[in-house]
Design an enzyme around this catalytic site. Structure first.
Site, PDB file in Angstrom:
ATOM      1  N   ASP A 105       7.390  68.030  57.274  1.00  0.00           N
ATOM      2  CA  ASP A 105       6.075  68.458  57.727  1.00  0.00           C
ATOM      3  C   ASP A 105       4.999  67.449  57.335  1.00  0.00           C
ATOM      4  O   ASP A 105       4.176  67.062  58.143  1.00  0.00           O
ATOM      5  CB  ASP A 105       5.726  69.861  57.182  1.00  0.00           C
ATOM      6  N   ASP A 108       2.836  63.509  51.434  1.00  0.00           N
ATOM      7  CA  ASP A 108       1.581  63.533  50.678  1.00  0.00           C
ATOM      8  C   ASP A 108       1.652  62.460  49.588  1.00  0.00           C
ATOM      9  O   ASP A 108       1.343  61.305  49.836  1.00  0.00           O
ATOM     10  CB  ASP A 108       1.414  64.951  50.129  1.00  0.00           C
ATOM     11  N   LYS A 136      -0.400  61.256  54.654  1.00  0.00           N
ATOM     12  CA  LYS A 136      -1.680  61.010  53.967  1.00  0.00           C
ATOM     13  C   LYS A 136      -1.547  59.691  53.202  1.00  0.00           C
ATOM     14  O   LYS A 136      -1.198  59.706  52.014  1.00  0.00           O
ATOM     15  CB  LYS A 136      -1.980  62.129  52.969  1.00  0.00           C
ATOM     16  N   PHE A 157      -6.386  69.083  52.427  1.00  0.00           N
ATOM     17  CA  PHE A 157      -5.335  70.094  52.442  1.00  0.00           C
ATOM     18  C   PHE A 157      -5.324  70.808  53.787  1.00  0.00           C
ATOM     19  O   PHE A 157      -6.330  71.371  54.213  1.00  0.00           O
ATOM     20  CB  PHE A 157      -5.518  71.099  51.307  1.00  0.00           C
ATOM     21  N   VAL A 158      -4.172  70.775  54.445  1.00  0.00           N
ATOM     22  CA  VAL A 158      -4.064  71.385  55.774  1.00  0.00           C
ATOM     23  C   VAL A 158      -3.069  72.543  55.766  1.00  0.00           C
ATOM     24  O   VAL A 158      -2.164  72.611  54.922  1.00  0.00           O
ATOM     25  CB  VAL A 158      -3.647  70.340  56.833  1.00  0.00           C
ATOM     26  N   ARG A 170       1.892  79.663  57.739  1.00  0.00           N
ATOM     27  CA  ARG A 170       2.916  78.879  58.443  1.00  0.00           C
ATOM     28  C   ARG A 170       3.022  79.239  59.923  1.00  0.00           C
ATOM     29  O   ARG A 170       3.418  78.432  60.742  1.00  0.00           O
ATOM     30  CB  ARG A 170       4.301  79.111  57.819  1.00  0.00           C
TER      31      ARG A 170
HETATM   32  P1  IMP Z   1       4.904  65.106  48.445  1.00  0.00           P
HETATM   33  O1  IMP Z   1       6.194  65.211  47.705  1.00  0.00           O
HETATM   34  O2  IMP Z   1       3.706  64.985  47.514  1.00  0.00           O
HETATM   35  O3  IMP Z   1       4.895  64.030  49.517  1.00  0.00           O
HETATM   36  O4  IMP Z   1       4.609  66.484  49.143  1.00  0.00           O
HETATM   37  C1  IMP Z   1       5.457  67.021  50.016  1.00  0.00           C
HETATM   38  C2  IMP Z   1       5.276  68.519  50.139  1.00  0.00           C
HETATM   39  O5  IMP Z   1       4.047  69.038  49.600  1.00  0.00           O
HETATM   40  C3  IMP Z   1       5.209  68.827  51.607  1.00  0.00           C
HETATM   41  O6  IMP Z   1       6.510  68.938  52.167  1.00  0.00           O
HETATM   42  C4  IMP Z   1       4.430  70.112  51.626  1.00  0.00           C
HETATM   43  O7  IMP Z   1       5.304  71.210  51.453  1.00  0.00           O
HETATM   44  C5  IMP Z   1       3.490  70.026  50.443  1.00  0.00           C
HETATM   45  N1  IMP Z   1       2.142  69.606  50.895  1.00  0.00           N
HETATM   46  C6  IMP Z   1       1.532  68.417  50.667  1.00  0.00           C
HETATM   47  N2  IMP Z   1       0.303  68.371  51.226  1.00  0.00           N
HETATM   48  C7  IMP Z   1       0.134  69.567  51.849  1.00  0.00           C
HETATM   49  C8  IMP Z   1      -0.962  70.140  52.629  1.00  0.00           C
HETATM   50  O8  IMP Z   1      -2.010  69.520  52.904  1.00  0.00           O
HETATM   51  N3  IMP Z   1      -0.741  71.409  53.101  1.00  0.00           N
HETATM   52  C9  IMP Z   1       0.387  72.119  52.864  1.00  0.00           C
HETATM   53  N4  IMP Z   1       1.422  71.623  52.146  1.00  0.00           N
HETATM   54  C10 IMP Z   1       1.295  70.355  51.634  1.00  0.00           C
END
Ligand code: IMP
Length: 179
Positions: A105, A108, A136, A157-158, A170
Site C-alpha cells: 500500500d 513510508d 513518501k 498521513f493518509v 480501509r
Molecule cells: P514503513 O515500514 O515505514 O515503510 O511503513 C509501512 C507501513 O506503515 C505501511 O504498509 C502502512 O501499513 C503503514 N503506514 C505508513 N504510512 C501510512 C499512512 O500514511 N497511512 C496509513 N498507514 C501508513
C-alpha cells in the site's frame, strides 16, 4: 467525493485523491507492469492488509499470465546483528527463479521493505521489485529502490483505499489526508 472532511477516531481528514484519480494512476502503473513483464509470468506478492484494494484494481488491469499470493509480514527482535527478524507468513509458492513483484500500500520509512527484501532474496528469485500505491520519499530511512510507484506524496498521513488509521478507514473508496 465532494469536499467534505471526515472524522476517524476523533481525527479530522480532508479529501486527497478521488476514486477516479486513483483509478487513473493504478491503470497506468498496470500498463507499465504489463509491458515490463510481458512473457515473464511474474508472481505478485501482495502484502496484507493495506495492499488488498490496490492489488485488486492493479491486477485486474495486468495483462498477461501471472500468479498472485497474499502474505503477511511479522517482525520481531532477533539476536543477530541486524536486530530484526522478518518472518513471511503465507508464502507457500516456489519463488526460486521467479520474477517477484511485491505489492504494498505505502512505502513510508521503508523499514518493512528493507527487512522483507533479504528474506525474499534468500529464496533465490530471478528478480524482486516493489510496486507501491504511495511512496513518501521524504520519509525514507533505508537504501531502497521502489521501481513502481503509483503516486509520490509528501510526508502526510493518509487513509482510505486499503489504508487505515488505527484499524478504521480501509473500506473508503477515496483517499483522505490528516489535516
Ligand atoms: P514503513 O515500514 O515505514 O515503510 O511503513 C509501512 C507501513 O506503515 C505501511 O504498509 C502502512 O501499513 C503503514 N503506514 C505508513 N504510512 C501510512 C499512512 O500514511 N497511512 C496509513 N498507514 C501508513
Amino acid at each position: 467525493m465532494g469536499n467534505s472532511h471526515i472524522t476517524i477516531h476523533n481525527k479530522e481528514f480532508r479529501p486527497y485523491f478521488s476514486a477516479v484519480q486513483l483509478d487513473e494512476v493504478v491503470t497506468s502503473l498496470a500498463a507499465r507492469l504489463s509491458a515490463d513483464y510481458a512473457g515473464h509470468k511474474p508472481l505478485f506478492v501482495v502484502v496484507l492488509t493495506g495492499g488488498f484494494m490496490f492489488a485488486s484494481d492493479l491486477l485486474k488491469r495486468f495483462v498477461g499470465d501471472c500468479e498472485i499470493v497474499f502474505i503477511r509480514v511479522a517482525s520481531y527482535e532477533g539476536t543477530d546483528s541486524t536486530g530484526v527478524v522478518q518472518e513471511i507468513l503465507g508464502l507457500r509458492e516456489e519463488v526460486q527463479d521467479r520474477h517477484l513483484i511485491i505489492v504494498e500500500d505505502i512505502v513510508d520509512t521503508g523499514t518493512t521493505m528493507h527487512h522483507l527484501m533479504p528474506t525474499l532474496l534468500a529464496k533465490g528469485p530471478a528478480s524482486v521489485e516493489i510496486a507501491a500505491l504511495f511512496f513518501k520519499p521524504a520519509s525514507l530511512r533505508h537504501e531502497l529502490s521502489v521501481r513502481y510507484v503509483a503516486m509520490e506524496i509528501p510526508n502526510d498521513f493518509v487513509v482510505g483505499y486499503g489504508l487505515d488509521y488505527d484499524g478504521l478507514g480501509r473500506n473508503l473508496p477515496d483517499v483522505y489526508v490528516a489535516v
